[in-house]
Design a protein around this motif. Structure first.
Motif, PDB file in Angstrom:
ATOM      1  N   LEU A 130       9.698  11.158 -16.563  1.00 49.66           N
ATOM      2  CA  LEU A 130       9.166  12.151 -15.573  1.00 49.66           C
ATOM      3  C   LEU A 130       8.855  11.249 -14.312  1.00 49.66           C
ATOM      4  CD1 LEU A 130       6.683  14.317 -17.430  1.00 49.66           C
ATOM      5  CD2 LEU A 130       8.569  15.041 -16.289  1.00 49.66           C
ATOM      6  N   GLU A 131       9.394  11.985 -13.190  1.00 49.51           N
ATOM      7  CA  GLU A 131       8.908  11.174 -11.892  1.00 49.51           C
ATOM      8  C   GLU A 131       7.687  11.833 -11.429  1.00 49.51           C
ATOM      9  OE1 GLU A 131      11.849   9.649  -9.406  1.00 49.51           O
ATOM     10  OE2 GLU A 131      13.233   9.646 -10.901  1.00 49.51           O
ATOM     11  N   LEU A 132       6.510  11.570 -12.074  1.00 52.13           N
ATOM     12  CA  LEU A 132       5.234  12.084 -11.442  1.00 52.13           C
ATOM     13  C   LEU A 132       4.932  11.548 -10.231  1.00 52.13           C
ATOM     14  CD1 LEU A 132       3.067  12.754 -14.515  1.00 52.13           C
ATOM     15  CD2 LEU A 132       4.341  14.546 -13.400  1.00 52.13           C
ATOM     16  N   SER A 133       4.503  12.137  -9.102  1.00 49.91           N
ATOM     17  CA  SER A 133       4.069  11.637  -8.077  1.00 49.91           C
ATOM     18  C   SER A 133       2.589  11.378  -8.253  1.00 49.91           C
ATOM     19  CB  SER A 133       4.456  12.574  -6.907  1.00 49.91           C
ATOM     20  OG  SER A 133       3.941  12.163  -5.640  1.00 49.91           O
ATOM     21  N   ILE A 134       2.286  10.254  -8.614  1.00 51.32           N
ATOM     22  CA  ILE A 134       0.624   9.845  -8.460  1.00 51.32           C
ATOM     23  C   ILE A 134       0.339   8.841  -7.395  1.00 51.32           C
ATOM     24  CG2 ILE A 134      -1.534   9.051  -9.985  1.00 51.32           C
ATOM     25  CD1 ILE A 134      -0.240  11.924 -11.122  1.00 51.32           C
ATOM     26  N   SER A 135       0.008   9.298  -6.349  1.00 50.72           N
ATOM     27  CA  SER A 135       0.049   8.200  -5.370  1.00 50.72           C
ATOM     28  C   SER A 135      -1.368   8.018  -4.790  1.00 50.72           C
ATOM     29  CB  SER A 135       0.747   8.780  -4.012  1.00 50.72           C
ATOM     30  OG  SER A 135       0.150  10.150  -3.715  1.00 50.72           O
ATOM     31  N   ALA A 136      -2.395   8.372  -5.686  1.00 48.25           N
ATOM     32  CA  ALA A 136      -4.088   8.012  -5.180  1.00 48.25           C
ATOM     33  C   ALA A 136      -4.545   8.378  -6.419  1.00 48.25           C
ATOM     34  CB  ALA A 136      -4.314   9.114  -4.223  1.00 48.25           C
ATOM     35  N   ALA A 137      -5.763   7.726  -6.529  1.00 46.42           N
ATOM     36  CA  ALA A 137      -6.583   7.912  -7.754  1.00 46.42           C
ATOM     37  C   ALA A 137      -7.063   9.427  -7.968  1.00 46.42           C
ATOM     38  CB  ALA A 137      -7.984   7.107  -7.721  1.00 46.42           C
ATOM     39  N   LEU A 138      -7.276  10.063  -6.850  1.00 42.46           N
ATOM     40  CA  LEU A 138      -7.642  11.328  -6.669  1.00 42.46           C
ATOM     41  C   LEU A 138      -7.052  12.136  -5.862  1.00 42.46           C
ATOM     42  CD1 LEU A 138      -9.540  13.487  -8.079  1.00 42.46           C
ATOM     43  CD2 LEU A 138     -11.414  12.804  -6.546  1.00 42.46           C
ATOM     44  N   SER A 140      -5.902  16.099  -4.020  1.00 40.00           N
ATOM     45  CA  SER A 140      -5.999  17.544  -3.932  1.00 40.00           C
ATOM     46  C   SER A 140      -5.447  18.001  -2.790  1.00 40.00           C
ATOM     47  CB  SER A 140      -7.642  17.546  -3.931  1.00 40.00           C
ATOM     48  OG  SER A 140      -7.948  18.841  -3.917  1.00 40.00           O
ATOM     49  N   HIS A 141      -5.208  19.228  -2.827  1.00 41.72           N
ATOM     50  CA  HIS A 141      -4.840  20.002  -1.393  1.00 41.72           C
ATOM     51  C   HIS A 141      -5.950  21.040  -1.539  1.00 41.72           C
ATOM     52  CE1 HIS A 141      -2.851  22.019  -4.777  1.00 41.72           C
ATOM     53  NE2 HIS A 141      -3.362  23.358  -4.273  1.00 41.72           N
ATOM     54  N   ARG A 175      -6.474  11.285  -1.906  1.00 43.24           N
ATOM     55  CA  ARG A 175      -5.522  11.799  -1.004  1.00 43.24           C
ATOM     56  C   ARG A 175      -5.842  13.312  -0.989  1.00 43.24           C
ATOM     57  NH1 ARG A 175       0.307   9.744  -0.750  1.00 43.24           N
ATOM     58  NH2 ARG A 175       1.117  11.380   0.544  1.00 43.24           N
ATOM     59  N   LEU A 176      -6.110  13.875   0.370  1.00 43.88           N
ATOM     60  CA  LEU A 176      -6.240  15.258   0.092  1.00 43.88           C
ATOM     61  C   LEU A 176      -5.586  16.188   1.438  1.00 43.88           C
ATOM     62  CD1 LEU A 176      -9.884  16.090   1.364  1.00 43.88           C
ATOM     63  CD2 LEU A 176      -8.792  14.142   1.815  1.00 43.88           C
ATOM     64  N   SER A 177      -5.286  17.239   1.295  1.00 46.80           N
ATOM     65  CA  SER A 177      -4.580  17.917   2.365  1.00 46.80           C
ATOM     66  C   SER A 177      -5.340  17.828   3.830  1.00 46.80           C
ATOM     67  CB  SER A 177      -4.179  19.177   2.075  1.00 46.80           C
ATOM     68  OG  SER A 177      -3.619  19.522   0.996  1.00 46.80           O
ATOM     69  N   GLU A 178      -4.586  17.680   4.824  1.00 48.54           N
ATOM     70  CA  GLU A 178      -5.087  17.348   6.087  1.00 48.54           C
ATOM     71  C   GLU A 178      -6.084  18.698   6.287  1.00 48.54           C
ATOM     72  OE1 GLU A 178      -2.139  17.184   9.337  1.00 48.54           O
ATOM     73  OE2 GLU A 178      -3.362  15.553  10.162  1.00 48.54           O
ATOM     74  N   VAL A 199      -9.674   7.141   2.053  1.00 49.29           N
ATOM     75  CA  VAL A 199      -9.362   8.350   2.078  1.00 49.29           C
ATOM     76  C   VAL A 199      -8.256   8.574   2.953  1.00 49.29           C
ATOM     77  CG1 VAL A 199     -10.351  10.806   2.517  1.00 49.29           C
ATOM     78  CG2 VAL A 199     -11.675   9.186   1.815  1.00 49.29           C
ATOM     79  N   LEU A 200      -7.267   9.562   2.516  1.00 49.95           N
ATOM     80  CA  LEU A 200      -6.010   9.453   3.307  1.00 49.95           C
ATOM     81  C   LEU A 200      -5.644  11.056   3.256  1.00 49.95           C
ATOM     82  CD1 LEU A 200      -3.317   8.186   4.424  1.00 49.95           C
ATOM     83  CD2 LEU A 200      -2.471   8.676   2.264  1.00 49.95           C
ATOM     84  N   ALA A 201      -5.684  11.385   4.657  1.00 52.01           N
ATOM     85  CA  ALA A 201      -5.292  12.844   4.869  1.00 52.01           C
ATOM     86  C   ALA A 201      -3.714  13.124   4.441  1.00 52.01           C
ATOM     87  CB  ALA A 201      -5.707  13.125   6.352  1.00 52.01           C
ATOM     88  N   ASP A 202      -3.368  13.817   3.668  1.00 54.64           N
ATOM     89  CA  ASP A 202      -2.066  14.141   3.292  1.00 54.64           C
ATOM     90  C   ASP A 202      -1.415  15.554   4.149  1.00 54.64           C
ATOM     91  OD1 ASP A 202       0.240  14.318   2.033  1.00 54.64           O
ATOM     92  OD2 ASP A 202      -0.482  14.735   0.032  1.00 54.64           O
ATOM     93  N   THR A 203      -0.180  15.151   4.630  1.00 49.82           N
ATOM     94  CA  THR A 203       0.414  16.116   5.767  1.00 49.82           C
ATOM     95  C   THR A 203       1.644  16.920   4.742  1.00 49.82           C
ATOM     96  OG1 THR A 203       1.941  14.659   6.498  1.00 49.82           O
ATOM     97  CG2 THR A 203      -0.104  15.375   7.891  1.00 49.82           C
ATOM     98  N   THR A 204       1.883  16.347   3.589  1.00 52.15           N
ATOM     99  CA  THR A 204       2.908  16.887   2.663  1.00 52.15           C
ATOM    100  C   THR A 204       2.457  18.596   2.157  1.00 52.15           C
ATOM    101  OG1 THR A 204       3.154  14.792   1.938  1.00 52.15           O
ATOM    102  CG2 THR A 204       4.377  16.505   1.047  1.00 52.15           C
TER     103      THR A 204
END
Lengths: 371, 279
Positions: A130-138, A140-141, A175-178, A199-204
Motif C-alpha cells: 500500500l502506498e500510504l502517504s505518511i509524510s509527518a508525525a501528525l 490533519s486537514h 502537517r496541517l491544511s493551510e 509545523v508545515l502548512a499543507d496546500t495539497t
C-alpha cells in the motif's frame, strides 16, 4: 506308375513354410517394437508439456492465493513449502522464498502424469505494498489542539527492539491544511513539537473518500479485521507456539517483535466510532469515525482516522504516523512523545499487507540446478 | 517311383517351381520389409527432429524479454545462464565498476558464470517503497572469484563487474536482489561440409566473436528454418524490441544415409516471450 503312397520322400515345403513364418514373425515383431518405441518417444514431449503446465499452475495458485500470514511474515532467506494437484496435468510442489524485504522467488516443480516428466519454473515477485502517504508525525486537514503534556515528534525513530534500518531524515512534526487552526496549550516556542519543520502548512487539497492517498473502500476491502463501534482494550492473544489471529482484539505484540505475535501486523478497520482504553497493538488502524484513546494505549504503525483523533487522561503513545480530520491530543503521560514519526513502523505495517506482482521484465524463468 | 528313393523329373520340376515361388515370395517380403523399415526409420528420424524442435526451442526462447537481432533465418538473444541472489550490498569501485557477493546457494542455471561469455543483469529498486521505478542494471562480467563468505556466514561467490549501466546503478541495488548472468546466443540455419542443412547454435565469446556453430537439430530441408516476428498487436514486429511472439517454420528431412528417398515433414511453432517488456 505309382502303386502306393510314397514312404521315404524328403519334401522341403514344411521347412520353407517355417522359414517364411519366422521371417514374417520377425518383421511383425520389429514393426511392433518400433511402434512401441515411437509411442514412448511421442509420449515424452506430451509429459514434459504437462509437467511444465503443472509447474506453472503451482506458481499461479501461489500468486492468486498469496498467503499474507505465511509468506509476508517470512524473514529474508526464509522459505515456506507448497504442494498441490493440477487436474489433468499432474501435480506440483515447491517453495516460496523471501529474498529481501519486498522480493520473493516462487520455485515450482511440476510432475507429469505418473511422474513421467519433471519441469521446474521460477517466478520472481515483489510485494506491491500500500502506498500510504505518511509524510509527518501528525497530519490533519482540520483543527489541531495539543494540551497537557502532549508532544509530537517528526524525528524518525524506530520502536525499541524492532529490526529496523538506520533512521531516515526528519519529517514535519505537524502537517496541517493551510488556514486550519492550530492550538498549542502550554507549549511556548513550539517546544512540544519537533520535526523538520516542526509545523508545515499543507496546500495539497483533500479528496473525499480517501485518506493518506488511499481509497477508504480499498482499506476496508484489504482489512484483516473489521470491528464495530465500542470501547475496547486490545492486546496480544496466543497459545503455545501460535498467535491467535482470529481473536478480534489481538492486534499483534509490538513489545516482542521476535515473539509469537511479534510478526502479526493486521490491518484493522473500525466501522464507526472507536474508544480504546489501555492495551497495545501494531499494524494499520483505520477508523471510519472518531477515535478516542485513553489509559495509555500504544500502537505502532499508521493510524488513519476519518473523524476526530482524540486522546484524554493518560492518553496513548503512537509510533508511525497519525492522519486525521481533526486532532485533540491532551494527555498527562510524560513517557516520550505522544505521537512520533517512525518510517520503520509505517514500512513494516505496510509491507505486511502487500500482495505479489511480477517484477519488471525477466520475472519468469526455468530453473535448473547447476551441475 | 517304385520301391526306391528317386523322384520323377516331373516331381522334381514341380518341387523346384514351388520352391522358387516360395523363395521369391519370401524375398519379396524381405525386400518389402526392408523398404518399410527404412521408411519407418526415416519417418521416425524426421519425427524426432520435429519433436526435438518442439521441446528445445521453447526452452531457449520462452524466458526472453527481448531480442538482440531478428532475421528471417537467424535470431540473436541474451539467454539466461544462471540465477543467483546477492548476499551483501554491492561494492562500488568506480562509476561503472563494482563487485557483487552472491550466495552460493540457492543458485540455478545450466552452467557456472563464465567471464569470457557472460554479462550480468542486476535487479535495482530506486525507491523500495514504490513499485514503479524498479529496473535492471546491466554490466559486463569481468571475473568470478570463489570461496568467499557472505555476511550471514554462508558460502558466496564474488562477481567483478565493469561497464555498469546506468552509471551509479549499483547504488539502487539492495541485499537479496536477483542476479542473472546472460550469454549472447544465436540460433541460425547453416549448411555443413556435406551439403546438409542444420539448425545450429553459437555463443558470442567476448574476445573472439561468435564461436563455431554447433548443430542443434536436423537435417533440415533447404530453407527449412524460417522465422517470423509478431508484435503484441498481432502485426509483424518492425524491430526486435517489439517482438511479442516468434513464429518458427521448420521443415525436417530424412538423413541421406538411410536410403529411403526424399522424406520431409514440417512443424509450425509459435513461442510467446514470457518476459516481454510491457513498456
Amino acid at each position: 506308375m505309382r502303386s502306393g503312397p510314397p514312404t521315404h520322400e524328403r519334401g522341403g515345403a514344411l521347412l520353407l513354410t517355417l522359414v517364411a513364418l519366422s521371417v514374417l514373425g520377425m518383421l511383425v515383431t520389429a514393426a511392433w517394437l518400433m511402434g512401441l518405441a515411437e509411442l514412448r518417444v511421442a509420449r515424452t514431449p506430451a509429459a514434459v508439456t504437462r509437467a511444465l503446465a503443472a509447474a506453472e499452475e503451482g506458481v499461479q495458485v501461489q500468486i492468486a492465493n498469496w498467503r499474507v500470514e505465511g509468506y509476508n511474515r517470512l524473514g529474508p532467506g526464509g522459505e515456506a513449502g507448497f504442494a498441490g494437484l493440477a487436474p489433468g496435468l499432474g501435480s506440483y510442489r515447491g517453495s516460496v522464498r523471501r529474498l529481501s524485504e519486498l522480493l520473493f522467488l516462487i520455485d515450482s516443480e511440476g510432475l507429469g502424469p505418473g511422474r513421467a516428466a519433471r519441469q521446474r519454473v521460477g517466478f520472481l515477485v515483489r510485494l506491491s505494498a500500500l502506498e500510504l502517504s505518511i509524510s509527518a508525525a501528525l497530519q490533519s486537514h482540520g483543527a489541531v489542539r495539543l494540551a497537557g503534556v502532549a508532544s509530537v515528534s517528526g524525528l524518525d525513530a524506530a520502536p525499541t527492539g524492532w529490526p529496523c534500518p538506520a533512521p531516515g531524515a526528519p519529517r514535519p512534526g505537524i502537517r496541517l491544511s493551510e488556514g486550519a487552526p492550530l492550538e498549542l496549550v502550554d507549549c511556548p516556542g513550539l517546544a512540544c513539537v519537533k520535526g523538520d519543520p516542526p509545523v508545515l502548512a499543507d496546500t495539497t487539497p483533500t479528496r473525499p473518500g480517501r485518506i493518506a492517498g488511499v481509497e477508504v473502500a480499498t482499506l476496508r476491502a484489504l482489512a484483516d479485521k473489521v470491528i464495530g463501534p465500542g470501547r475496547w482494550t486490545p492486546g496480544p492473544s496466543q497459545v503455545p507456539g501460535k498467535c491467535r489471529h482470529a481473536v478480534p482484539f489481538n492486534w499483534g505484540d509490538p513489545d516482542r517483535p521476535g515473539g509469537i505475535c511479534g510478526d502479526y501486523l493486521p490491518l484493522i478497520f473500525a466501522a464507526g466510532d472507536l474508544r480504546l482504553h489501555g492495551g497495545r497493538g501494531q499494524g494499520i488502524l483505520v477508523v471510519d469515525g472518531d477515535l478516542v484513546v485513553s489509559g495509555g494505549f500504544r500502537f505502532y504503525g499508521p493510524i488513519l482516522v476519518l473523524g476526530q483523533f482524540d486522546t484524554t487522561g493518560e492518553g496513548g503513545h503512537f509510533k508511525g504516523g497519525v492522519v486525521a480530520a481533526t486532532v485533540v491530543v491532551a494527555q498527562s503521560d510524560l513517557s516520550g512523545p505522544s505521537v512520533g514519526y517512525s518510517s520503520c513502523a509505517v514500512r513494516r505495517a505496510v509491507v505486511a499487507q502487500g500482495g505479489p506482482e511480477p517484477i519488471v521484465d525477466r520475472s519468469w524463468m526455468r530453473l535448473y540446478r547447476i551441475p | 517311383m517304385r520301391g526306391g528313393a528317386g523322384v520323377t523329373l516331373v516331381e522334381l520340376l514341380v518341387a523346384l517351381v514351388l520352391t522358387g515361388l516360395v523363395a521369391a515370395a519370401v524375398l519379396a517380403l524381405l525386400v518389402l520389409g526392408q523398404r518399410a523399415y527404412r521408411q519407418q526409420h526415416a519417418a521416425a528420424a524426421v519425427s524426432v527432429t520435429l519433436r526435438a524442435a518442439a521441446t528445445m526451442l521453447p526452452l531457449e526462447l520462452t524466458g526472453l524479454d527481448t531480442l538482440v537481432a531478428a532475421e528471417p533465418a537467424a535470431v540473436s538473444f541474451q539467454a539466461t545462464r544462471t540465477l543467483s541472489f546477492l548476499c551483501a550490498l554491492p561494492s562500488v569501485s568506480g562509476p561503472r565498476r563494482g563487485f557483487l557477493t552472491v550466495a552460493a546457494e540457492p543458485r540455478y542455471g545450466m552452467r557456472a558464470p563464465d567471464p569470457r561469455r557472460d554479462s550480468v543483469l542486476l535487479y535495482a529498486q530506486a525507491d523500495p517503497a514504490s513499485d514503479h521505478d524498479d529496473y535492471w542494471v546491466r554490466a559486463d562480467l569481468v571475473d568470478v572469484r570463489r570461496t568467499v563468505t557472505c555476511p550471514d556466514g554462508a558460502a558466496g561467490v564474488i562477481l567483478e563487474l565493469a561497464a555498469v549501466s546506468p552509471r551509479g546503478g549499483l547504488l539502487d541495488v539492495h541485499g537479496g536482489a536477483p542476479v542473472l548472468t546472460n550469454e549472447l546466443m544465436q540460433l541460425a540455419a547453416y549448411r555443413d561440409g556435406g551439403g546438409a542443412w542444420w539448425l545450429g547454435a553459437r555463443g558470442r565469446v567476448k574476445a573472439s566473436g561468435w564461436s563455431t556453430i554447433q548443430p542443434v537439430l536436423g537435417p533440415l530441408a533447404p530453407n527449412g528454418f524460417r522465422l517470423s516476428y509478431i508484435a503484441a498487436s498481432g502485426a509483424p514486429a518492425a524491430r526486435p524490441g517489439e517482438v511479442s511472439r516468434i513464429g518458427i517454420w521448420l521443415v525436417a528431412e530424412a538423413p541421406a544415409g538411410l536410403g529411403a528417398g526424399p522424406l520431409q515433414d514440417s512443424v509450425w511453432l509459435e513461442i510467446g516471450l514470457r518476459n516481454r517488456r510491457r513498456s
